[in-house]
Design a protein around this motif. Structure first.
Motif, mmCIF file in Angstrom:
data_model
loop_
_atom_site.group_PDB
_atom_site.id
_atom_site.type_symbol
_atom_site.label_atom_id
_atom_site.label_comp_id
_atom_site.label_asym_id
_atom_site.label_seq_id
_atom_site.Cartn_x
_atom_site.Cartn_y
_atom_site.Cartn_z
ATOM 1 N N ALA A 113 0.656 -1.031 -0.198
ATOM 2 C CA ALA A 113 -0.075 -0.445 -0.251
ATOM 3 C C ALA A 113 1.011 1.285 0.136
ATOM 4 C CB ALA A 113 -0.693 -0.067 1.449
ATOM 5 N N SER A 114 1.737 1.573 0.813
ATOM 6 C CA SER A 114 2.336 2.404 0.909
ATOM 7 C C SER A 114 3.575 2.184 -0.934
ATOM 8 C CB SER A 114 3.882 2.944 1.683
ATOM 9 O OG SER A 114 4.494 2.896 1.908
ATOM 10 N N ILE A 115 4.143 1.501 -1.064
ATOM 11 C CA ILE A 115 4.736 1.653 -2.654
ATOM 12 C C ILE A 115 3.941 2.055 -3.510
ATOM 13 C CG2 ILE A 115 5.719 0.131 -3.943
ATOM 14 C CD1 ILE A 115 7.116 -1.774 -1.954
ATOM 15 N N PHE A 116 2.324 1.898 -3.191
ATOM 16 C CA PHE A 116 1.362 1.627 -5.025
ATOM 17 C C PHE A 116 1.261 3.220 -4.862
ATOM 18 C CE2 PHE A 116 1.185 -2.696 -5.468
ATOM 19 C CZ PHE A 116 1.650 -2.463 -6.815
ATOM 20 N N THR A 122 6.497 1.817 -13.913
ATOM 21 C CA THR A 122 7.910 0.938 -13.658
ATOM 22 C C THR A 122 7.720 0.670 -12.288
ATOM 23 O OG1 THR A 122 7.457 1.223 -16.211
ATOM 24 C CG2 THR A 122 9.128 -0.356 -15.687
ATOM 25 N N LYS A 123 8.439 1.760 -11.900
ATOM 26 C CA LYS A 123 9.234 1.304 -10.221
ATOM 27 C C LYS A 123 8.314 1.436 -9.046
ATOM 28 C CE LYS A 123 12.049 5.399 -7.399
ATOM 29 N NZ LYS A 123 12.635 6.056 -7.100
ATOM 30 N N ALA A 124 6.818 0.938 -9.461
ATOM 31 C CA ALA A 124 6.216 1.076 -8.497
ATOM 32 C C ALA A 124 5.702 -0.665 -8.876
ATOM 33 C CB ALA A 124 4.710 1.337 -8.253
ATOM 34 N N LEU A 125 6.385 -1.170 -9.806
ATOM 35 C CA LEU A 125 6.266 -2.619 -10.296
ATOM 36 C C LEU A 125 7.428 -2.954 -9.825
ATOM 37 C CD1 LEU A 125 4.644 -5.438 -11.501
ATOM 38 C CD2 LEU A 125 5.960 -4.304 -13.412
ATOM 39 N N ILE A 126 8.358 -2.822 -9.734
ATOM 40 C CA ILE A 126 9.698 -3.626 -9.423
ATOM 41 C C ILE A 126 9.746 -3.428 -7.757
ATOM 42 C CG2 ILE A 126 12.223 -2.781 -9.102
ATOM 43 C CD1 ILE A 126 11.745 -1.840 -12.274
ATOM 44 N N LEU A 127 9.261 -2.284 -7.047
ATOM 45 C CA LEU A 127 9.425 -1.876 -5.385
ATOM 46 C C LEU A 127 8.733 -3.015 -6.030
ATOM 47 C CD1 LEU A 127 9.888 2.176 -5.209
ATOM 48 C CD2 LEU A 127 11.365 -0.073 -4.740
ATOM 49 N N SER A 128 7.078 -3.455 -6.183
ATOM 50 C CA SER A 128 6.614 -4.772 -5.967
ATOM 51 C C SER A 128 7.131 -5.575 -5.398
ATOM 52 C CB SER A 128 5.284 -4.398 -6.031
ATOM 53 O OG SER A 128 4.736 -4.498 -7.293
ATOM 54 N N ILE A 129 7.480 -6.557 -6.910
ATOM 55 C CA ILE A 129 8.450 -7.446 -6.717
ATOM 56 C C ILE A 129 9.542 -7.303 -5.728
ATOM 57 C CG2 ILE A 129 9.207 -8.979 -8.248
ATOM 58 C CD1 ILE A 129 8.255 -7.414 -10.740
ATOM 59 N N PHE A 152 -1.289 -13.765 -4.265
ATOM 60 C CA PHE A 152 -2.685 -13.272 -4.785
ATOM 61 C C PHE A 152 -3.152 -12.018 -4.360
ATOM 62 C CE2 PHE A 152 -7.269 -13.032 -3.317
ATOM 63 C CZ PHE A 152 -7.882 -12.986 -4.895
ATOM 64 N N ILE A 153 -2.563 -11.888 -2.957
ATOM 65 C CA ILE A 153 -2.875 -10.408 -2.634
ATOM 66 C C ILE A 153 -2.010 -9.607 -3.856
ATOM 67 C CG2 ILE A 153 -1.880 -9.019 -0.299
ATOM 68 C CD1 ILE A 153 -2.442 -11.074 1.207
ATOM 69 N N TRP A 154 -0.234 -9.587 -3.253
ATOM 70 C CA TRP A 154 -0.043 -8.011 -4.630
ATOM 71 C C TRP A 154 -0.480 -8.002 -6.302
ATOM 72 C CZ3 TRP A 154 3.246 -10.663 -9.077
ATOM 73 C CH2 TRP A 154 3.222 -9.842 -9.820
ATOM 74 N N PHE A 155 -1.637 -9.434 -6.355
ATOM 75 C CA PHE A 155 -2.164 -9.222 -7.668
ATOM 76 C C PHE A 155 -2.671 -8.576 -7.530
ATOM 77 C CE2 PHE A 155 -4.327 -10.804 -11.516
ATOM 78 C CZ PHE A 155 -3.435 -10.860 -12.214
ATOM 79 N N SER A 156 -3.661 -8.942 -6.456
ATOM 80 C CA SER A 156 -4.536 -8.209 -6.660
ATOM 81 C C SER A 156 -4.686 -6.528 -6.532
ATOM 82 C CB SER A 156 -5.575 -7.823 -5.032
ATOM 83 O OG SER A 156 -6.390 -10.127 -5.383
ATOM 84 N N MET A 157 -3.599 -6.437 -5.379
ATOM 85 C CA MET A 157 -3.300 -4.845 -5.541
ATOM 86 C C MET A 157 -2.709 -4.211 -6.407
ATOM 87 S SD MET A 157 -2.106 -4.665 -1.304
ATOM 88 C CE MET A 157 -1.853 -3.112 -1.221
ATOM 89 N N LEU A 158 -1.596 -5.236 -7.112
ATOM 90 C CA LEU A 158 -1.128 -4.602 -8.333
ATOM 91 C C LEU A 158 -2.716 -4.463 -9.358
ATOM 92 C CD1 LEU A 158 1.214 -4.327 -10.427
ATOM 93 C CD2 LEU A 158 1.111 -6.893 -11.015
ATOM 94 N N LEU A 159 -2.903 -4.877 -9.502
ATOM 95 C CA LEU A 159 -4.671 -4.548 -10.909
ATOM 96 C C LEU A 159 -4.832 -3.676 -10.837
ATOM 97 C CD1 LEU A 159 -6.713 -7.934 -10.861
ATOM 98 C CD2 LEU A 159 -5.021 -7.070 -12.673
ATOM 99 N N ALA A 160 -4.590 -3.146 -9.356
ATOM 100 C CA ALA A 160 -5.730 -1.355 -8.496
ATOM 101 C C ALA A 160 -5.126 -0.373 -8.838
ATOM 102 C CB ALA A 160 -6.270 -1.618 -7.420
ATOM 103 N N SER A 161 -3.422 -1.045 -9.061
ATOM 104 C CA SER A 161 -2.482 0.231 -9.316
ATOM 105 C C SER A 161 -2.204 0.373 -11.254
ATOM 106 C CB SER A 161 -1.107 -0.290 -8.965
ATOM 107 O OG SER A 161 -0.503 -1.112 -10.598
ATOM 108 N N ASP A 162 -1.738 1.642 -11.325
ATOM 109 C CA ASP A 162 -1.782 2.570 -12.046
ATOM 110 C C ASP A 162 -0.345 1.711 -13.740
ATOM 111 O OD1 ASP A 162 0.735 3.404 -11.381
ATOM 112 O OD2 ASP A 162 0.181 5.373 -11.810
#
Length: 354
Positions: A113-116, A122-129, A152-162
């Motif tokens: 949540a802090s990262i996104f 792209t930066k958010a994606l790399i940091l989230s991974i 699943f948590i990561w993917f759900s939040m990733l879908l809601a990100s930009d």
């Protein structure tokens, strides 16, 4: 109104859990688990209220510390953890066993949540991974269910990100292509058997399908209205292994039937609705991602636990929230609901100010 309802729902599910656990441990050497669970539930309610009344700024500032502590504990459990049924998932704390992967579940929601909310694309994606990489330590315990949950948590939040959808589709494609390799080369033998047992349970009756076959039999015995509390034949005969944790849903379904099951699922659905109906109206992106993360946890836990009890999903050791016996999980689930209530409360206050 929804916030008070959430508190009522949690307490109601806890009561159902206590009653179901009592029917499971009655006339067994494990009756002390009932008292322990009552204590954990009380501590869970206290945890939920602590999170609700804690200052918003402190919760956000605690994120990196909670995350760091959880990762350290994941390393510690692999070295010094207590081994149960071949898995090293718990740290013996004397009076209770701490399960670091449960804490990581909470930590990764806050960190993502802090990262996104601070970074984009792209930066958010790399940091989230990078944030979910410690899930590999959970896989080594081994704990496939919790590893899948973190994903699943990561993917759900990733879908809601930009993050651009082309990257998300690429991740999905790579994951699907990786599944056969993971099945043959990364999973333990018993994990493969549990998956194969889905398609031919009779062939794997003694190896990986016994629990599931017994669970389905007990659930079927409940019928539409159930056998009545403490009148479940299969539950009273204790024919389902691990019925106080992984397979406690079978005991509930036998005693309260399909009607009781739908009521229980309705209580869980209330938690999901409380989080998802607010999407787009939270105070800021941090709380919106927290709510999505919390909802993804409850959705995964309920769907997977009920599914494996019915034999339509592989057995992964995922507990049923507030029903399955467990201390760390109870505290974490309570903290998650506290975060959801907090997210709704600060957002409501922000709208009133505006």
């Amino acid at each position: 109104m929804f916030d008070y309802l959430l508190i009522f729902v949690v307490i109601a599910i806890m009561i159902v859990g206590i009653l179901t656990l009592r029917s499971v441990v009655k006339d067994t050497p494990h009756q002390s688990r009932l008292i322990k669970q009552i204590i954990w539930d009380i501590a869970g309610i206290a945890t939920m209220f602590y999170v609700v009344f804690e200052k918003e700024a402190r919760i956000k500032s605690y994120t990196k510390y909670i995350y760091a502590i959880s990762v350290v504990l994941l390393v510690v459990v692999l070295i010094f953890g207590k081994t149960v049924y071949g898995a090293r998932r718990w740290i013996d704390m004397g009076t209770f066993d701490l399960q670091p992967s449960e804490l990581f579940k909470l930590a990764v929601i806050l960190m993502l949540a802090s990262i996104f909310s601070q970074y984009h694309k792209t930066k958010a994606l790399i940091l989230s991974i990078m944030a979910v990489l410690p899930a590999g330590l959970i896989f080594l315990e081994p704990d496939l269910g919790m590893t899948l949950l973190i994903g699943f948590i990561w993917f759900s939040m990733l879908l809601a990100s930009d993050v651009e959808k082309k990257y998300i589709f690429t991740i999905v494609g790579v994951t699907i292509a990786f599944i056969p390799f993971a099945f043959f080369f990364l999973l333990e033998d018993y994990q493969r058997v549990r998956i194969l047992a889905l398609f031919n349970p009779e062939e794997h009756f003694r190896e990986g399908a016994y629990n599931v076959i017994m669970s389905r039999s007990v659930i079927a015995n409940g019928g539409i209205f159930g056998t009545g509390y403490e009148l479940g034949t299969g539950t009273n005969m204790h024919i389902v292994p691990m019925q106080h944790t992984d397979f406690i849903f079978s005991a509930f379904a036998e005693q309260f039937g399909i009607v009781g099951t739908f009521i229980l699922l309705g209580l869980y659905a209330t938690i999901l609705l409380a989080g998802l109906m607010q999407v787009g109206r939270y105070k800021d992106d941090f709380w919106e991602f927290v709510a999505i993360g919390v909802c993804s946890v409850f959705a995964f836990h309920v769907f997977e636990n009920v599914g494996m009890n019915l034999g339509i999903l592989p057995v992964t050791g995922i507990p049923l929230p507030f029903i399955s016996y467990g201390g760390t999980s109870t505290l974490v689930f309570s903290a998650l609901v506290g975060l959801l209530i907090k997210a709704r409360a600060v957002s409501k206050k922000a709208r009133q100010v505006m």
